[in-house]
Scaffold this motif. Sequence first.
Motif, mmCIF file in Angstrom:
data_model
loop_
_atom_site.group_PDB
_atom_site.id
_atom_site.type_symbol
_atom_site.label_atom_id
_atom_site.label_comp_id
_atom_site.label_asym_id
_atom_site.label_seq_id
_atom_site.Cartn_x
_atom_site.Cartn_y
_atom_site.Cartn_z
ATOM 1 N N THR A 1 0.996 -1.245 0.075
ATOM 2 C CA THR A 1 -0.019 0.130 0.036
ATOM 3 C C THR A 1 0.932 1.144 0.078
ATOM 4 O OG1 THR A 1 -0.111 -0.022 2.403
ATOM 5 C CG2 THR A 1 -1.838 -0.994 1.235
ATOM 6 N N ALA A 2 0.350 2.467 -0.501
ATOM 7 C CA ALA A 2 1.108 3.451 -0.497
ATOM 8 C C ALA A 2 1.282 3.936 0.958
ATOM 9 C CB ALA A 2 0.398 4.570 -1.148
ATOM 10 N N PRO A 3 2.470 4.110 1.274
ATOM 11 C CA PRO A 3 3.187 4.527 2.543
ATOM 12 C C PRO A 3 2.620 6.121 2.731
ATOM 13 C CG PRO A 3 5.129 4.469 1.202
ATOM 14 C CD PRO A 3 3.842 3.942 0.484
ATOM 15 N N THR A 4 2.288 6.288 4.051
ATOM 16 C CA THR A 4 1.931 7.582 4.418
ATOM 17 C C THR A 4 3.048 8.439 4.757
ATOM 18 O OG1 THR A 4 1.170 6.705 6.512
ATOM 19 C CG2 THR A 4 -0.487 6.824 4.715
ATOM 20 N N LEU A 5 2.898 9.685 4.875
ATOM 21 C CA LEU A 5 3.860 10.594 5.217
ATOM 22 C C LEU A 5 3.884 10.616 6.806
ATOM 23 C CD1 LEU A 5 3.565 13.853 3.232
ATOM 24 C CD2 LEU A 5 5.294 12.162 3.356
ATOM 25 N N ASP A 6 2.998 10.056 7.347
ATOM 26 C CA ASP A 6 2.944 9.609 9.053
ATOM 27 C C ASP A 6 4.242 9.064 9.139
ATOM 28 O OD1 ASP A 6 1.179 8.122 11.320
ATOM 29 O OD2 ASP A 6 1.966 10.272 11.356
ATOM 30 N N PHE A 7 4.922 8.331 8.099
ATOM 31 C CA PHE A 7 6.118 7.558 8.557
ATOM 32 C C PHE A 7 7.137 8.606 9.252
ATOM 33 C CE2 PHE A 7 9.302 4.309 7.796
ATOM 34 C CZ PHE A 7 10.128 5.095 7.839
ATOM 35 N N PHE A 8 7.152 9.653 8.937
ATOM 36 C CA PHE A 8 8.267 10.427 9.444
ATOM 37 C C PHE A 8 8.541 10.949 10.888
ATOM 38 C CE2 PHE A 8 10.901 11.031 5.582
ATOM 39 C CZ PHE A 8 9.948 11.335 4.660
ATOM 40 N N GLY A 9 7.120 10.584 11.508
ATOM 41 C CA GLY A 9 6.871 10.515 12.906
ATOM 42 C C GLY A 9 7.415 9.569 13.675
ATOM 43 N N SER B 1 6.261 4.001 -8.110
ATOM 44 C CA SER B 1 6.292 3.054 -6.693
ATOM 45 C C SER B 1 7.453 2.906 -6.087
ATOM 46 C CB SER B 1 5.710 1.553 -7.405
ATOM 47 O OG SER B 1 6.536 1.108 -8.165
ATOM 48 N N ILE B 2 8.650 2.822 -6.873
ATOM 49 C CA ILE B 2 9.885 2.652 -6.230
ATOM 50 C C ILE B 2 10.278 3.901 -5.508
ATOM 51 C CG2 ILE B 2 12.385 2.192 -6.596
ATOM 52 C CD1 ILE B 2 11.693 0.257 -8.216
ATOM 53 N N GLY B 3 10.007 5.249 -6.007
ATOM 54 C CA GLY B 3 10.268 6.507 -5.431
ATOM 55 C C GLY B 3 9.393 6.367 -4.190
ATOM 56 N N GLN B 4 8.059 6.259 -4.234
ATOM 57 C CA GLN B 4 7.220 6.047 -2.951
ATOM 58 C C GLN B 4 8.027 5.146 -1.697
ATOM 59 O OE1 GLN B 4 3.505 4.401 -3.917
ATOM 60 N NE2 GLN B 4 2.484 6.386 -4.558
ATOM 61 N N PHE C 1 11.879 6.897 -0.210
ATOM 62 C CA PHE C 1 12.241 8.040 0.556
ATOM 63 C C PHE C 1 11.371 7.833 1.738
ATOM 64 C CE2 PHE C 1 15.167 10.209 -1.310
ATOM 65 C CZ PHE C 1 15.119 9.925 -2.679
ATOM 66 N N THR C 2 10.584 6.554 2.041
ATOM 67 C CA THR C 2 9.926 6.613 3.591
ATOM 68 C C THR C 2 10.560 5.201 4.178
ATOM 69 O OG1 THR C 2 8.080 5.470 2.232
ATOM 70 C CG2 THR C 2 7.825 7.705 2.866
ATOM 71 N N ASP C 3 10.316 4.257 3.534
ATOM 72 C CA ASP C 3 10.649 2.849 4.224
ATOM 73 C C ASP C 3 11.981 2.797 4.289
ATOM 74 O OD1 ASP C 3 8.005 0.930 3.165
ATOM 75 O OD2 ASP C 3 8.097 2.011 4.886
ATOM 76 N N TYR C 4 12.754 3.401 3.141
ATOM 77 C CA TYR C 4 14.233 2.892 3.010
ATOM 78 C C TYR C 4 15.140 4.329 3.097
ATOM 79 C CZ TYR C 4 12.681 -1.659 1.448
ATOM 80 O OH TYR C 4 12.188 -2.718 1.425
ATOM 81 N N LEU C 5 14.865 5.155 4.094
ATOM 82 C CA LEU C 5 15.350 6.379 4.202
ATOM 83 C C LEU C 5 16.769 6.169 4.613
ATOM 84 C CD1 LEU C 5 14.820 9.221 3.901
ATOM 85 C CD2 LEU C 5 14.186 9.364 6.228
ATOM 86 N N LEU C 6 17.128 5.358 5.506
ATOM 87 C CA LEU C 6 18.371 5.163 5.984
ATOM 88 C C LEU C 6 19.420 4.420 4.966
ATOM 89 C CD1 LEU C 6 20.279 5.537 8.559
ATOM 90 C CD2 LEU C 6 19.325 3.490 9.274
#
Lengths: 103, 516, 459
Positions: B3-11, C381-384, C387-392
Amino acid sequence: MNFSVPTEAFIVLSMVLFVLGAMGVMLRKNAIIVFMSVEMMLNAANLAFVAFARQWMHLEGQVFVFFVMTVAAAEVAVGLALIVAIFRNRNSTNIDALHQMEG
Amino acid sequence: MYTAPTLDFFGQLNLGVALPALAVMFGSMIVLLMGLFVPRERRHSVPIAALSLISAGFIMTLFTFNPPDAEAFGGMYRGDAFANMLNLIVLATAFLAILGSTDYLRMTQINHPEYYTLLLLSTSGAMIMAGANDLLLIFIALELLSIPLYVLAAFRTTDGTPTDEVSSKSQESGIKYFILGAFSSAFFVYGAALVYGATGTTNLNAVAEAVQGLAAAGDFGTAGTLLLLGAALILVGLGFKVAAVPFHMWTPDVYEGSPTPVTAFMSVAAKAGGFASLLRIVAVGLAALAVRPEEAAAWQPAFQLVAILTLVLGNVVALAQNNLKRMLAYSSIAHAGYILMAVAAVGSAPLVEGIGDSAAQSILIYLAAYMFTNLGAFAVVSAVEREDGSGVMLDDLNGLFNTRPWLAVAMAIFMLSLTGIPLTAGFIGKYLVINAAVQAGLIALAVVGVLTSVVSAFYYMRVIVNMFLRSEAEGVALPVVGQPLLVAVYASMAGTLVLGILPTLLTGLVNLVQLV
Amino acid sequence: MSFELILFLALAGLAVLFAVGMLLSENAVHSALFLIGNFGCVAVLYLMLEAPFIGMVQIAVYAGAIMVLFLFVIMLLGAEQTTDTTRRFRWLTGAATVLAASFFSAIVAPIVLGGVVLPTPVQQGAMVRFVHAAGIPNDQAVNLTVSGGSLSEPLVLSDLNFGDVSPFFQLEAGTYNALVQTVDGAPVMPPAQFRVEDGTTGAASVIVFGEFNLDRGTFPMLSLLPQDFTPTAHNSARVLIFNAFGDPSLGLADLGPNQVVDTRRRSALDENGEPVVDDNGQPVQITTMDDPLLVPFTGAFTLSQPATVPSGTSAYALVDEQFNVVKPLFDFNLAQSNEHLIIVAPDYLQFGAGPGRYRPTVLRDPNLSIQLSAPFGSPASIGQVLFTDYLLPVNVVGMLLLVALVGVVVLTRPDTEKQDRRIVRRRKVSRPLTSVISTQTGGSITDEAPKLPQPQSND
């Protein structure tokens, strides 16, 4: 889920390429060819990752491949710089000639 | 399903627990810039900046040593007590290595400030490896640990000899390390691919869940085979890094050819990072991978075999070495064998309660002891090494007690600790590791460990005999030992003795470690 | 033997041939070119494996940057001719072959012979959210309590007003009980049950609870509306209508620039194309629309089929079966790559002391549109994910590239300090000629031994 080309086929292909690369590293003496074989091994591992990513319908495999490619690029840069530095001294890229340290 | 991750991740990033590793990583950029813009007369400020960055990292680690919520970056990094303890070990390694480097670099005319940047980045790679909870992050941190070491091994581009002998040895060690290191990381990536294929994830906690699902279902099947093969390939990949047999071929040449402080750093930091990741992978991820439930893990026999081979080969071949650096290289291989004993012990996790944690704790204490001892030994070696690379044969140590008594006493203590004599840190480490193996029921392995310890006494004692009972050669002047190097030697000696006599100072911290 | 299988076999064979060629070639440039061919084959295989982004990155980075770097270095060093055609040790070749064969068979044999079943993803539960679409007299906020199924403790959503949408909750498959109460605890409607099935890829469901009204008869208290994250085409949105209002079937029509529904009356035609005639012999007139409805008529308390419509802000209208506008939607934004759920709910309005009535309202909560994932394997999709799950890992790889940069510079820069030292040494030799000669002919070797000026070989 049924794919027209089964995932096992891709894994067998990646295995073949991996083993060919490993044999290249062990058997060739030219440092540049050895290094190219290492790149082929990494490529084979990438293929396995992408095949499994499709099997699991999960992007994680493809993201891993993205990172492996980046790391491979960094490694290639450093490795070729090492080879150039050595070549300047010896005029040969034969790694068998590197036997100053014995024991 | 994705699923599309939400920006809430940054918290949910939980940066605080990853701060030490990230601070060292980004702080090394400041050191790099300093090295570029600082004029030549003030080049000494670069190692001082590096040392202060390491101290800052050390303090940060102590502040958040055992956080209640250790997961950061969405489960990728775990800043738990295990990772922080390893951070402390690696940071201390870097500190002592930098202390030993300053004069060495000046003497061998390779005083480039990029040395410190590369060393710091390698340190941060080891720190991230310690806390990495995902195969992807382990791989990337492994490369961040290794690539600077490839460059540092080949750092001696100049020397004082007419034939460029030392610099060509350095370059040769660099390229050997590089080719074998790249080869082994390809194995690691393939192993990670197989684990991913079997479980659908690279996060170690999720792999553990999948493995337990397999074990509960009692169906080893394809997924189990793939996992087992993946574990084997990962062992090959990480085994190169920690110099396990039969992946140890590079160790003697690389240790001999690299600049001595680089060898010192490499011998501890690469092992620390490599073993940390290996331990996390097997203890967290694959501990329950057994063919039948309530049986030891299926990969345990392979690990046992590798441990035995490493112990035997490392100790036996060291007996035949005349070059001090090569001898320490083989001793390093042998010590990897002792740590592998504890890693193999984790395989009994389905049978013995809590063996994973006690094995992890014993490995941490062993690494701490090994760090002090090995860094001290290599510091003494770089004190007696001359600009053209000579002076490191065993015979060159003859009569060191007469010319530099304190160095000789320190070296004697380090040799005793490497053997495992009581009252030194090495004894505590060996005792704990063998204890873990016995607890796990691997009696044969423990016996081999003890026997090879006895064998190792021979070549360690030879050094002591040479220093104290032989007389020195005529007319050879030892190089002057600079202040930082002396501080490094004395600090290592103090660490070895204190850890050996009062181990409770460290065990209090280590007992907080809870890996699984 | 589908086309894909043939393509795969051809590409695989070609890739292996290229690999073998790379290994056996005597010329380093030929080896590099063979490897580029291998990478190209693998890139096409990536396209077959639904990884278009990775395939293009493979060509751009691997074949286009790394191999070009290799070729540059080979040319720089002049190392085309490799001199290792003779085997070093026969036993090493044999050992390598045995090792390779055993490794190969250890993996391939069980796969090929054993009828191996690779694990497949397990579907789990669904993501569920709750929408208050019930027109309740007195317009009070309600509390919703969900229990049962896999919940260890009841899930309580408090203070939901008409039109509120809760966030998503992950619920495992099973049967759940829902209880709707006023804030004081009085039940608004009898407890109801709903069932969650194992979701398909990315399914999310919306539960709408509506109140029954004596006049209108009962209708389902809780409806589970499956939604879907599967991607849609570019520049389009997906629209669903849930008709919680009741009687007239509603469809979605585009109002067009003049903001009316373009209808016309024409004769009805039966299946043969003949005009239908009523009892008096008059042709039956029906109202039709020229443009088709965006979303076809949705009956009472049913969920329409998902319809893909062009995205953008426009005027739409909900129309009944006679194409009368039931509810206009001016300035309604259908964002692209979103799935919009239009819930037509009965809003209870009361004017003064008389009985209230229900009016159809479209819930306007922006959370009713869910962001669809980018197609599997696409750059988006890979960009999504990156930068969230794979930031580190991204940051660490950045430092790794910095290391490579520093390392390359350190290793390959000319040694200016060495040249400086040679100059310094030459300057120091300003002694009279006789002493220079005597030092040259013997005596002890010191660090300051003067060297004859060497031609600069290091540039």
